[in-house]
Design a protein around this motif. Structure first.
Motif, PDB file in Angstrom:
ATOM      1  N   GLU A  61     -13.352 -61.560-118.335  1.00 32.43           N
ATOM      2  CA  GLU A  61     -13.395 -60.147-118.764  1.00 32.43           C
ATOM      3  C   GLU A  61     -13.213 -59.191-117.586  1.00 32.43           C
ATOM      4  O   GLU A  61     -12.542 -58.171-117.697  1.00 32.43           O
ATOM      5  CB  GLU A  61     -14.727 -59.866-119.473  1.00 32.43           C
ATOM      6  CG  GLU A  61     -14.930 -58.415-119.841  1.00 32.43           C
ATOM      7  CD  GLU A  61     -14.491 -58.087-121.253  1.00 32.43           C
ATOM      8  OE1 GLU A  61     -14.243 -56.901-121.512  1.00 32.43           O
ATOM      9  OE2 GLU A  61     -14.408 -58.990-122.085  1.00 32.43           O
ATOM     10  N   GLN A  62     -13.811 -59.504-116.450  1.00 30.54           N
ATOM     11  CA  GLN A  62     -13.733 -58.622-115.283  1.00 30.54           C
ATOM     12  C   GLN A  62     -12.291 -58.452-114.804  1.00 30.54           C
ATOM     13  O   GLN A  62     -11.913 -57.392-114.342  1.00 30.54           O
ATOM     14  CB  GLN A  62     -14.613 -59.129-114.142  1.00 30.54           C
ATOM     15  CG  GLN A  62     -14.697 -58.164-112.971  1.00 30.54           C
ATOM     16  CD  GLN A  62     -15.162 -56.758-113.372  1.00 30.54           C
ATOM     17  OE1 GLN A  62     -16.129 -56.591-114.111  1.00 30.54           O
ATOM     18  NE2 GLN A  62     -14.458 -55.737-112.900  1.00 30.54           N
ATOM     19  N   SER A  63     -11.482 -59.494-114.923  1.00 31.35           N
ATOM     20  CA  SER A  63     -10.092 -59.365-114.485  1.00 31.35           C
ATOM     21  C   SER A  63      -9.350 -58.359-115.364  1.00 31.35           C
ATOM     22  O   SER A  63      -8.493 -57.625-114.879  1.00 31.35           O
ATOM     23  CB  SER A  63      -9.378 -60.721-114.473  1.00 31.35           C
ATOM     24  OG  SER A  63      -9.121 -61.182-115.779  1.00 31.35           O
ATOM     25  N   PHE A  64      -9.694 -58.310-116.650  1.00 30.06           N
ATOM     26  CA  PHE A  64      -9.092 -57.318-117.547  1.00 30.06           C
ATOM     27  C   PHE A  64      -9.600 -55.913-117.212  1.00 30.06           C
ATOM     28  O   PHE A  64      -8.825 -54.967-117.115  1.00 30.06           O
ATOM     29  CB  PHE A  64      -9.394 -57.670-119.008  1.00 30.06           C
ATOM     30  CG  PHE A  64      -8.936 -56.633-119.988  1.00 30.06           C
ATOM     31  CD1 PHE A  64      -7.584 -56.343-120.141  1.00 30.06           C
ATOM     32  CD2 PHE A  64      -9.850 -55.939-120.765  1.00 30.06           C
ATOM     33  CE1 PHE A  64      -7.157 -55.377-121.046  1.00 30.06           C
ATOM     34  CE2 PHE A  64      -9.439 -54.980-121.669  1.00 30.06           C
ATOM     35  CZ  PHE A  64      -8.095 -54.698-121.810  1.00 30.06           C
ATOM     36  N   VAL A  65     -10.888 -55.776-117.000  1.00 32.68           N
ATOM     37  CA  VAL A  65     -11.485 -54.478-116.657  1.00 32.68           C
ATOM     38  C   VAL A  65     -10.865 -53.945-115.361  1.00 32.68           C
ATOM     39  O   VAL A  65     -10.595 -52.746-115.233  1.00 32.68           O
ATOM     40  CB  VAL A  65     -13.023 -54.608-116.546  1.00 32.68           C
ATOM     41  CG1 VAL A  65     -13.650 -53.355-115.964  1.00 32.68           C
ATOM     42  CG2 VAL A  65     -13.622 -54.924-117.912  1.00 32.68           C
TER      43      VAL A  65
END
Length: 163
Positions: A71-75
């Motif tokens: 998720e952090q890579s998308f954020v």
């Protein structure tokens, strides 16, 4: 995989820890033309941010990549997009968002519809890929080539109207 023409998927690899540059020639589909992609692959680390500022002086197209199991890579894509757009103010910058590792469906934490909605809201085209499964890994590069080719044709046409 893309740079080896689909012949080599590394099962063991090291994550990008700095900035890598790859140059790859891509045919522009439905034309007799090709473009060279100068692809800067950077780890999502602030340490490299200043170095990237110098490398990104005038990008023509943008490719944001996120890992659909992280998720952090998308954020982080929002941060990187803002950074690039701050450097290219007043210039339309076409681009794409690519969600990778779709073969790891059980660990997926980025919803496809959410990512697509975000990309479209940012005027980016959206792709999902699995390099391991050789699924759709070339399409994003062909899209970037087409976007760059279109920009090039528009500039050539504009130049011809001035002459």
């Amino acid at each position: 995989m893309f740079c080896s023409d689909g012949t080599h998927f590394q099962k063991k690899y090291t994550l990008t820890t700095g900035v890598d540059l790859v140059v790859e020639t891509v045919l522009v589909l439905d034309t007799n033309d090709s473009v060279e992609h100068f692809i800067f692959n950077s780890a999502d680390k602030e340490l490299f941010s200043e170095m990237l500022d110098k490398l990104w002086e005038s990008p023509n197209v943008l490719c944001l990549v996120c890992d659909v199991t992280n998720e952090q890579s998308f954020v982080s894509c929002t941060k990187w997009l803002e950074k690039v757009r701050a450097q290219t103010q007043g210039t339309a910058l076409p681009g794409i968002l690519v969600g990778t590792k779709t073969d790891l469906a059980g660990g997926r934490s980025v919803d496809s519809a959410q990512a697509q909605t975000w990309a479209l809201g940012q005027d980016l085209e959206f792709f999902e890929t699995s390099v391991k499964e050789m699924d759709n890994y070339e399409a994003p590069f062909h899209c970037l080539a087409k976007q760059f080719h279109q920009l090039y044709r528009e500039k050539v046409d504009m130049f011809h109207t001035l002459v």
